[in-house]
Design a protein around this motif. Sequence first.
Motif, PDB file in Angstrom:
ATOM      1  N   ASP A   6     -12.846  -8.236  -3.332  1.00 37.61           N
ATOM      2  CA  ASP A   6     -11.812  -9.211  -3.651  1.00 37.61           C
ATOM      3  C   ASP A   6     -12.152 -10.515  -2.926  1.00 37.61           C
ATOM      4  N   TYR A  63       6.533   1.783 -14.456  1.00 38.86           N
ATOM      5  CA  TYR A  63       6.794   0.961 -13.271  1.00 38.86           C
ATOM      6  C   TYR A  63       5.882   1.356 -12.112  1.00 38.86           C
ATOM      7  N   ILE A  66       2.360   0.102 -12.752  1.00 39.18           N
ATOM      8  CA  ILE A  66       2.254  -1.348 -12.547  1.00 39.18           C
ATOM      9  C   ILE A  66       2.247  -1.678 -11.059  1.00 39.18           C
ATOM     10  N   THR A  67       3.122  -1.041 -10.286  1.00 38.00           N
ATOM     11  CA  THR A  67       3.165  -1.356  -8.856  1.00 38.00           C
ATOM     12  C   THR A  67       1.924  -0.855  -8.136  1.00 38.00           C
ATOM     13  N   GLN A  68       1.339   0.241  -8.578  1.00 38.27           N
ATOM     14  CA  GLN A  68       0.168   0.792  -7.899  1.00 38.27           C
ATOM     15  C   GLN A  68      -1.119   0.058  -8.258  1.00 38.27           C
ATOM     16  N   TYR A  69      -1.313  -0.248  -9.518  1.00 39.79           N
ATOM     17  CA  TYR A  69      -2.630  -0.688  -9.975  1.00 39.79           C
ATOM     18  C   TYR A  69      -2.699  -2.130 -10.473  1.00 39.79           C
ATOM     19  N   VAL A  70      -1.606  -2.663 -10.961  1.00 39.05           N
ATOM     20  CA  VAL A  70      -1.667  -4.004 -11.547  1.00 39.05           C
ATOM     21  C   VAL A  70      -1.289  -5.060 -10.519  1.00 39.05           C
ATOM     22  N   ARG A  71      -0.231  -4.859  -9.777  1.00 41.80           N
ATOM     23  CA  ARG A  71       0.229  -5.858  -8.823  1.00 41.80           C
ATOM     24  C   ARG A  71      -0.615  -5.909  -7.569  1.00 41.80           C
ATOM     25  N   SER A  72      -1.311  -4.827  -7.244  1.00 44.98           N
ATOM     26  CA  SER A  72      -2.115  -4.793  -6.004  1.00 44.98           C
ATOM     27  C   SER A  72      -3.359  -5.611  -6.125  1.00 44.98           C
TER      28      SER A  72
END
Length: 72
Positions: A6, A63, A66-72
Amino acid sequence: MNERTDAVGGEEPPRANAGAVLSYLLGGLAFWGLIGWGVDSALGFDSLFLPIGLLLGLVGGIYLIITQYVRS
């Protein structure tokens, strides 16, 4: 070895594991579907809370994904 990092934190972003994604969806559907079925059985309804429980389980699973893989 994978050298992809990253740009901001220097850490590799989390990858979506297909098994984990499937388990979130199926687990949410099974858990909330059973709760809806149990409420239907306890209150004497034919099929009122089962679809509501299935919908809640699907939304909850999405949900979590999304919180585990997309927002991180």
